[in-house]
Design a protein around this motif. Structure first.
Motif, PDB file in Angstrom:
ATOM      1  N   THR A  99      -3.746   3.973   2.331  1.00 42.28           N
ATOM      2  CA  THR A  99      -2.512   3.228   2.080  1.00 42.28           C
ATOM      3  C   THR A  99      -1.857   3.705   0.784  1.00 42.28           C
ATOM      4  OG1 THR A  99      -3.513   1.313   3.175  1.00 42.28           O
ATOM      5  CG2 THR A  99      -1.486   0.923   1.934  1.00 42.28           C
ATOM      6  N   VAL A 100      -2.676   3.989  -0.234  1.00 36.33           N
ATOM      7  CA  VAL A 100      -2.127   4.534  -1.486  1.00 36.33           C
ATOM      8  C   VAL A 100      -1.400   5.848  -1.198  1.00 36.33           C
ATOM      9  CG1 VAL A 100      -2.687   5.436  -3.780  1.00 36.33           C
ATOM     10  CG2 VAL A 100      -3.916   3.448  -2.887  1.00 36.33           C
ATOM     11  N   GLU A 101      -2.008   6.695  -0.362  1.00 38.39           N
ATOM     12  CA  GLU A 101      -1.367   7.963   0.000  1.00 38.39           C
ATOM     13  C   GLU A 101      -0.063   7.729   0.749  1.00 38.39           C
ATOM     14  OE1 GLU A 101      -4.537   9.789   2.146  1.00 38.39           O
ATOM     15  OE2 GLU A 101      -5.357  10.806   0.371  1.00 38.39           O
ATOM     16  N   CYS A 139       6.019   3.064   4.103  1.00 37.73           N
ATOM     17  CA  CYS A 139       4.634   2.982   3.617  1.00 37.73           C
ATOM     18  C   CYS A 139       3.645   2.540   4.692  1.00 37.73           C
ATOM     19  CB  CYS A 139       4.563   2.041   2.418  1.00 37.73           C
ATOM     20  SG  CYS A 139       5.564   2.581   1.019  1.00 37.73           S
ATOM     21  N   VAL A 167      -2.798  -3.569  -2.483  1.00 41.99           N
ATOM     22  CA  VAL A 167      -3.009  -2.285  -1.811  1.00 41.99           C
ATOM     23  C   VAL A 167      -4.223  -1.649  -2.467  1.00 41.99           C
ATOM     24  CG1 VAL A 167      -2.099   0.038  -1.422  1.00 41.99           C
ATOM     25  CG2 VAL A 167      -0.580  -1.940  -1.251  1.00 41.99           C
ATOM     26  N   THR A 168      -5.273  -1.440  -1.699  1.00 39.89           N
ATOM     27  CA  THR A 168      -6.505  -0.877  -2.263  1.00 39.89           C
ATOM     28  C   THR A 168      -7.012   0.341  -1.495  1.00 39.89           C
ATOM     29  OG1 THR A 168      -7.809  -2.455  -0.955  1.00 39.89           O
ATOM     30  CG2 THR A 168      -7.263  -3.083  -3.227  1.00 39.89           C
ATOM     31  N   PHE A 205      -0.579   9.013  -9.141  1.00 36.62           N
ATOM     32  CA  PHE A 205      -1.544   8.057  -8.581  1.00 36.62           C
ATOM     33  C   PHE A 205      -2.983   8.546  -8.720  1.00 36.62           C
ATOM     34  CE2 PHE A 205       1.998   6.324  -5.823  1.00 36.62           C
ATOM     35  CZ  PHE A 205       1.913   5.023  -6.291  1.00 36.62           C
ATOM     36  N   PHE A 231       0.803  -2.075  -7.609  1.00 33.86           N
ATOM     37  CA  PHE A 231       1.765  -1.960  -6.521  1.00 33.86           C
ATOM     38  C   PHE A 231       2.746  -3.122  -6.481  1.00 33.86           C
ATOM     39  CE2 PHE A 231      -1.661   0.850  -5.252  1.00 33.86           C
ATOM     40  CZ  PHE A 231      -0.943   1.990  -4.926  1.00 33.86           C
ATOM     41  N   LEU A 276      -7.447   3.878   0.169  1.00 34.41           N
ATOM     42  CA  LEU A 276      -6.941   5.165  -0.257  1.00 34.41           C
ATOM     43  C   LEU A 276      -5.840   5.675   0.664  1.00 34.41           C
ATOM     44  CD1 LEU A 276      -7.055   7.631  -2.117  1.00 34.41           C
ATOM     45  CD2 LEU A 276      -8.893   8.549  -0.681  1.00 34.41           C
ATOM     46  N   VAL A 284       1.913   5.166   0.398  1.00 33.28           N
ATOM     47  CA  VAL A 284       2.914   4.713  -0.572  1.00 33.28           C
ATOM     48  C   VAL A 284       3.475   5.914  -1.343  1.00 33.28           C
ATOM     49  CG1 VAL A 284       3.291   3.361  -2.671  1.00 33.28           C
ATOM     50  CG2 VAL A 284       1.911   2.411  -0.807  1.00 33.28           C
ATOM     51  N   ARG A 286      -1.783   1.798 -10.681  1.00 33.91           N
ATOM     52  CA  ARG A 286      -1.738   1.371  -9.276  1.00 33.91           C
ATOM     53  C   ARG A 286      -1.397  -0.112  -9.166  1.00 33.91           C
ATOM     54  NH1 ARG A 286      -6.329   4.755  -5.797  1.00 33.91           N
ATOM     55  NH2 ARG A 286      -5.753   6.828  -6.601  1.00 33.91           N
TER      56      ARG A 286
END
Length: 444
Positions: free
Chosen positions: A73-75, A51, A68-69, A88, A30, A71, A77, A28
């Motif tokens: 936001t990770v999804e 994103c 980016v931390t 991820f 980013f 969850l 991306v 991760r």
């Protein structure tokens, strides 16, 4: 665009086979992910829109000035850049089963090639959690298919692929062979979409059993014991459904080699005897393999009489094998393979003279590209030196093997066999220089 959902900024397909990019995704990182996406030609405006963030923030993330931390936001991306969720550590994303995006390459053969590239890339980084998750998904999908009333229209290409994989690594890294095997294994499923004849279903199950068994072999060689046993279980299920008892015996005998190499010889002996029972008394490759593996297991269990009886049975069967069964593949039982098994059995029995004879014959029959086999035989020979009282020479030879190996071969089975030698060395020798070097090398 669906509703207010932003357009994707799909990364180029080749990045999903790039180990450095995949390593960044799995960590991760980013900053590296966004910077790589930008270098591939995707603007920060598109990255930000896809994103769910402002272009300025996307640029800052790429420069390492923002992170980016969260969850969600990770999804975002993963969805925006069309990066499979498993990389991820997420569940599969909804779009992964949908049709290609406007930026995707032509559809024909795409899914198969993309799966191969994804597996090659994730496995090139190592047996990480995402890589094992991708393999597990492939195996579980086939488990479901085996339980359904499905069959195959034309098995010729898949049967040929299984036969080709049976010839082993041929100098390729185990991770690459594993990725290719898993991809073609998954390729069996599209053929299981309409009811067919009983004979066709038996053929597809037989091919699935062979491929699952070979995937398990590679995982075992790479040191993934738990995953290897799971793939062997799938192979056994497919073999039983195919009605091919020789295939079932082969899978069970191969599975027995996992506990042999990971410190559970009694479990190995039980599996080997199940394999011998399935194979019957006819001189087949599976029956010969099962007897040879049983000999190794009994030798490690300190049951020398049972071990020597199994050796005699294996030798008797070997003498009666026809030329096809003697071919040098994973699915058959050639003379080279036979002596590899006997080398380990005689080494464990302390019969150094017969162990040396089998080691020499196996080396004569081994191709120059048989890196792993040659390494294991050399470590067997080193153990014989230890049994003969020359512990320093045993350590020196094992150190030379480990230092000469390419990186992909230094873990897994070869590392385990070297550890077995070290554990045999009495504590009074642990202060000796060669023993200390071996210990330090194994720790690294």
């Amino acid at each position: 665009m669906e509703g207010t959902r932003p357009l994707s900024a799909q990364i180029p397909h080749h990045l999903l086979a790039d180990p450095s990019f995949l390593h960044a995704v799995q960590r991760r990182d980013f900053s590296a992910v966004f910077a790589t996406a930008h270098r591939s030609g995707i603007s920060f405006n598109r990255i930000g829109e896809a994103c769910g963030m402002k272009p300025e923030r996307a640029s800052k993330v790429a420069r390492g000035e923002a992170t980016v931390t969260a969850l969600d936001t990770v999804e975002c991306v993963a969805d925006g850049l069309r990066i499979p969720g498993v990389l991820f550590g997420l569940a599969a994303r909804p779009w992964e089963d949908s049709s290609p995006t406007p930026h995707a390459e032509p559809q024909d053969g795409d899914d198969h090639m993309n799966r191969r590239q994804l597996l090659r890339g994730t496995l090139a980084v190592g047996l990480t959690t995402p890589a094992l998750a991708a393999l597990t998904d492939t195996r579980q999908s086939m488990d479901l298919a085996l339980a359904a009333d499905l069959d195959l229209v034309d098995l010729a290409d898949l049967e040929a692929a299984a036969e080709t994989y049976g010839y082993g690594y041929h100098g390729q890294a185990p991770s690459r062979v594993l990725a290719d095997l898993a991809t073609d294994f998954a390729g069996l499923q599209p053929y299981l979409d309409t009811p067919q004849s009983v004979s066709n279903r038996a053929r597809i199950c037989r091919t699935a059993g062979q491929m699952a068994g070979m995937i398990a072999i590679v995982l075992h060689d790479m040191g993934a014991r738990k995953e290897a046993r799971q793939w062997f279980a799938t192979g056994s299920k497919a073999a039983r459904e195919s009605g091919d008892r020789q295939l079932l015996a082969w899978v069970l005998a191969r599975e027995a080699m996992v506990p042999i190499n990971y410190g559970a010889p009694r479990s190995a002996a039980r599996l080997a005897e199940q394999a011998r029972q399935a194979a019957g008394d006819r001189p087949t490759a599976a029956a010969t393999l099962a007897a040879a593996v049983a000999a190794r297991a009994y030798a490690l269990c300190h049951q020398p009489d049972d071990a020597r009886r199994a050796v005699r049975a294996a030798d008797a069967l070997m003498e009666r094998l026809d030329s096809a069964a003697r071919a040098d593949t994973w699915l058959t039982h050639g003379e080279q393979k036979h002596h590899v098994h006997l080398s380990h059995a005689f080494t464990a029995l302390g019969d150094t003279q017969r162990a040396y004879e089998s080691q020499q014959r196996a080396l004569e029959l081994s191709a120059p590209t048989s890196t792993m086999t040659r390494s294991l035989l050399t470590i067997d020979a080193a153990m014989c030196f230890h049994h003969g009282g020359d512990t320093e020479q045993a350590c020196r030879r094992t150190i030379a093997v480990l230092e000469s190996l390419p990186v992909p071969y230094r873990s897994g089975l070869v590392h385990r066999r070297a550890q077995d030698l070290y554990r045999l060395i009495p504590a009074r020798h642990h202060q000796e220089a060669a023993v200390g070097e071996l210990r330090d090398l194994l720790a690294v």
